[in-house]
Write a protein that holds these residues in place. Sequence first.
Motif, mmCIF file in Angstrom:
data_model
loop_
_atom_site.group_PDB
_atom_site.id
_atom_site.type_symbol
_atom_site.label_atom_id
_atom_site.label_comp_id
_atom_site.label_asym_id
_atom_site.label_seq_id
_atom_site.Cartn_x
_atom_site.Cartn_y
_atom_site.Cartn_z
ATOM 1 N N GLU A 289 8.736 23.255 -3.382
ATOM 2 C CA GLU A 289 8.748 21.875 -2.906
ATOM 3 C C GLU A 289 9.287 20.899 -3.958
ATOM 4 O OE1 GLU A 289 4.963 20.729 -1.352
ATOM 5 O OE2 GLU A 289 4.871 22.361 0.091
ATOM 6 N N ILE A 290 10.021 21.415 -4.936
ATOM 7 C CA ILE A 290 10.634 20.501 -5.905
ATOM 8 C C ILE A 290 11.974 19.993 -5.396
ATOM 9 C CG2 ILE A 290 11.981 22.160 -7.258
ATOM 10 C CD1 ILE A 290 10.855 20.752 -9.780
ATOM 11 N N GLY A 291 12.496 20.642 -4.322
ATOM 12 C CA GLY A 291 13.721 20.150 -3.702
ATOM 13 C C GLY A 291 14.935 21.016 -3.931
ATOM 14 N N LYS A 292 14.731 22.342 -4.091
ATOM 15 C CA LYS A 292 15.893 23.223 -4.284
ATOM 16 C C LYS A 292 16.671 23.373 -2.977
ATOM 17 C CE LYS A 292 13.400 26.653 -5.598
ATOM 18 N NZ LYS A 292 12.102 25.996 -5.384
ATOM 19 N N SER A 293 15.943 23.741 -1.897
ATOM 20 C CA SER A 293 16.623 23.920 -0.603
ATOM 21 C C SER A 293 17.194 22.608 -0.084
ATOM 22 C CB SER A 293 15.647 24.502 0.429
ATOM 23 O OG SER A 293 15.146 25.744 -0.010
ATOM 24 N N SER A 294 16.600 21.479 -0.508
ATOM 25 C CA SER A 294 17.107 20.183 -0.066
ATOM 26 C C SER A 294 18.521 19.938 -0.558
ATOM 27 C CB SER A 294 16.185 19.071 -0.573
ATOM 28 O OG SER A 294 14.898 19.198 -0.014
ATOM 29 N N MET A 295 18.920 20.586 -1.642
ATOM 30 C CA MET A 295 20.283 20.385 -2.164
ATOM 31 C C MET A 295 21.315 20.885 -1.150
ATOM 32 S SD MET A 295 19.397 21.643 -6.019
ATOM 33 C CE MET A 295 21.111 21.778 -6.472
ATOM 34 N N ILE A 296 21.059 22.071 -0.549
ATOM 35 C CA ILE A 296 21.996 22.586 0.459
ATOM 36 C C ILE A 296 21.987 21.697 1.687
ATOM 37 C CG2 ILE A 296 22.563 24.601 1.850
ATOM 38 C CD1 ILE A 296 21.001 26.282 -0.131
ATOM 39 N N GLU A 297 20.788 21.292 2.106
ATOM 40 C CA GLU A 297 20.663 20.418 3.270
ATOM 41 C C GLU A 297 21.398 19.097 3.032
ATOM 42 O OE1 GLU A 297 16.892 18.913 5.898
ATOM 43 O OE2 GLU A 297 16.853 18.535 3.735
ATOM 44 N N ALA A 298 21.244 18.520 1.820
ATOM 45 C CA ALA A 298 21.879 17.236 1.515
ATOM 46 C C ALA A 298 23.396 17.361 1.539
ATOM 47 C CB ALA A 298 21.397 16.741 0.154
ATOM 48 N N LEU A 299 23.904 18.489 1.023
ATOM 49 C CA LEU A 299 25.352 18.688 1.015
ATOM 50 C C LEU A 299 25.881 18.795 2.446
ATOM 51 C CD1 LEU A 299 27.816 19.016 -0.791
ATOM 52 C CD2 LEU A 299 27.376 21.476 -0.837
ATOM 53 N N ASP A 300 25.143 19.496 3.324
ATOM 54 C CA ASP A 300 25.569 19.605 4.726
ATOM 55 C C ASP A 300 25.553 18.245 5.408
ATOM 56 O OD1 ASP A 300 26.028 22.285 4.597
ATOM 57 O OD2 ASP A 300 24.052 22.872 5.336
#
Length: 871
Positions: A34-45
């Motif tokens: 929950e530090i935001g690793k997967s959010s990086m891919i989501e944000a790029l999309d």
Amino acid sequence: MRLHRLVLTNYRGVAHREIEFPERGVVVVSGANEIGKSSMIEALDLLLESKDRSAKKDVKQVKPTHADVGAEVTAEISTGPYRFVYHKRFHKAPETGLTVLAPRREQLTGDEAHERVRAMLAETMDTGLWQAQRVLQAASTAAVDLSGCDALSRALDVAAGDTATLSGTEPILIERIDTEYARYFTPTGRPTGEWAAAVSALADADAEVTRCTELLAEVEERVQRHAELSEQLAGLTADQVAADARQRAAQGAGATITALREQLRAAELEATTAEATGAVAETARTERVRLRDELESRSAAVAALDPEIGEAVKAGAVAENASDAADLAAAKADRELAAAAERVETARRVVELLAARDEADRLADRLARIEVTERDLEQVLAQLAGIVVTEPALRRIEDAAAALDRAQASLAAISASLEFIAAADVELVIDGERTLLPTGQSWSTTVTDGTQVDLPGLLSVRVMPGDSARAASAKSAAAQDELADALAAAKAADLAEARGADQRRRELQGRRDQLTAALAALRGDDDVAALRARLAQLRGDHSDLAAEVTPEAARADRDAAEALRTQADTDCQSRRQAAMDAAARRTETATRVTLLKDKAATQRAELEAVSSRLATARGLVSDEDVTANAEAHREALRVVQQRVAALSEELGAAAPDAIDAELAAADAAAQELRTRHAETARELHEVQVELAVFGTQGRRGRLDAAQTAREHAAAEHDRIGQRARAVSLLRSTMNRHRDDTRRRYVEPFRAEIQRLGGYVFGADFEVDVDTDLKISARTLDGRTVPYESLSGGAKEQLGILTRLAGATLVAKEDSVPVVIDDALGFTDPDRLEKMGAVFDAVGAAGQVIVLTCSPDRYRSVKDAHRIDLSA
């Protein structure tokens, strides 16, 4: 495509984060859950796909909840000849900004910037490959589908040796063909859209023409049926007149036959009555004869029973005497058997007492040996308790002695040797001790800790060892201390004494084990106290037994007593059987006498009853009258039977069966004709009514209209069908060529997967790849397993290998980053280590981004660039 920099601001729970990525190689981005690793891919999309004003659910979900601000995403990307910085802010005060850095600088904002980025990506990047080159947490074990990646297809065409020049529009052409095909056919090949409508319309028109044709044919069939029924009705009227005449003639003949049958039936009834009356008279005569015969036979039977009863009485007296004698003999035999059994019991008791005495002697000897063994075992245990040396202690002493020997040998090898040879008598002071050295004598020592030699009044020499010698000396001293401690713990003066103590301990342990086993064997499952109690009981049981009695004599006396009892038992059984036989004979003779007397009484009573019945019958009718009455009834029956025979002959001559058959046939024919005439008339009336109704429906006009509509539907069907068949042929041809192409480039793709898989699974690793570039099976150690049957770890590893193989094969200008989000969670440590070699092999050719909360999984990736988000 390359990702150079990614900046998130107010994105979900991330306040601000900026990460720079190297242009190629493996980047391991680690951080807690929950530090935001997967959010990086989501944000790029979201940056590349969604507009800043989008109200879609996935855009709304990234808005931060802790502040009323908009989520911002900035990325620096290069793709093809372009390199640009792209920025968007969502939710609050939305904005979009684009700065193109190469090949020439541009700046755009808003939807214009969004469309420009979309155009650059569509021109230079295979979006299918970008989506496929990701390993996400939720689908890390799913099969990888790279069949729609045009960049990989072009690379595999080159790898497969395909020299055809591609225009780049092939996928668009196939898509347009598929779109056109979808206008006419479903994915399963069935008609749809206007082609389905044309097929359905032609089928409906054919059905309508068929229906109208059938309706018109129905009218024609009814006209023909009317003519046929009219003709049938005229014929049936003529046939009915002839059938009525035949029926009347048959009815007249049948009346004659009926009269003859009535006369015959009356005669047969009279004969039956005469026969019954004659049977009664004959029965009375037979009964009178039977009574006379029975009277004679019973008189003879009564006379014969009296001598037989006398003989039975005499035999009964003899049997009774014999039974009494047998009972007396059996009672005597019982007394003799009881005496013999008592003698056997006495003899057996003596034998048992002797056996108890022998058991007591054996038990006393066993208890004595148990006591001796227990004393010996106590002595051995006491000696073992005094020995301190154990196997671990001895090993410690031996290891310490060996270490000391090695340390001393090493010290001697590297230490300096000091030697003095006296040219004249001289007195030396060596380490504070005076030593007299005569002429020609020598003195030597090994220098370990340093040695000082003084020649009083003349010279002082100090010899110091080197660093290695001092270290070896310290090691030797430590080994000496360890040996001393080990000997002290074992209470031994030296190694030889410790080994002797250990040998003595082993011997005592062996002796202890022997005594323990012997004691266990002597005790068995018995308790010693119980054995002693048993011994006391046995000695008390045979205390009154004479000492001079021997077991042999007691057993001989027992055997003789048992033989005598056996003989007495045999005699007793035979005498009892004889008494039982005599008693049975007595009972049998008494029963015979009783039965004979009862039989005689019964015969006399029955004789009296027969005499009484015969006298009564003769009082009513004499024997002569009974006989005469029976003869008269027989004559009357004969006369009646003659008349029945004459009437039967007359009826047979009149052929009644033929007349009955003719009457039945005439009746049936007349009835059938009447039924058929009525049915035909009814059908003719129904057909006339139907023809009247059909005349009002205009069926011929409706058939003409249906045929015209069918011609229009057929023309439309042919027109649309030509286009549908053409696009179907084009699509099948394109698919066939595409499948042929895929089969050519499957091999280089499979070879690349096997090359990379060799790092992980070994040289015998093989895979089967279908034309959709999906792994269908894996072979390892000669065993082939379908992909769906593999473990989760194996599927995850093959998925990563497939994506990395695609990354190595695509051309440099078509490559996209491989993104791996927290994968390899199902992989064991050995394969994790080997997967590191795969990442190192691929990283030099492209960009691999690994997001993980367990960075230790990827510690074997030696050339990785590591970014810790929690730092």
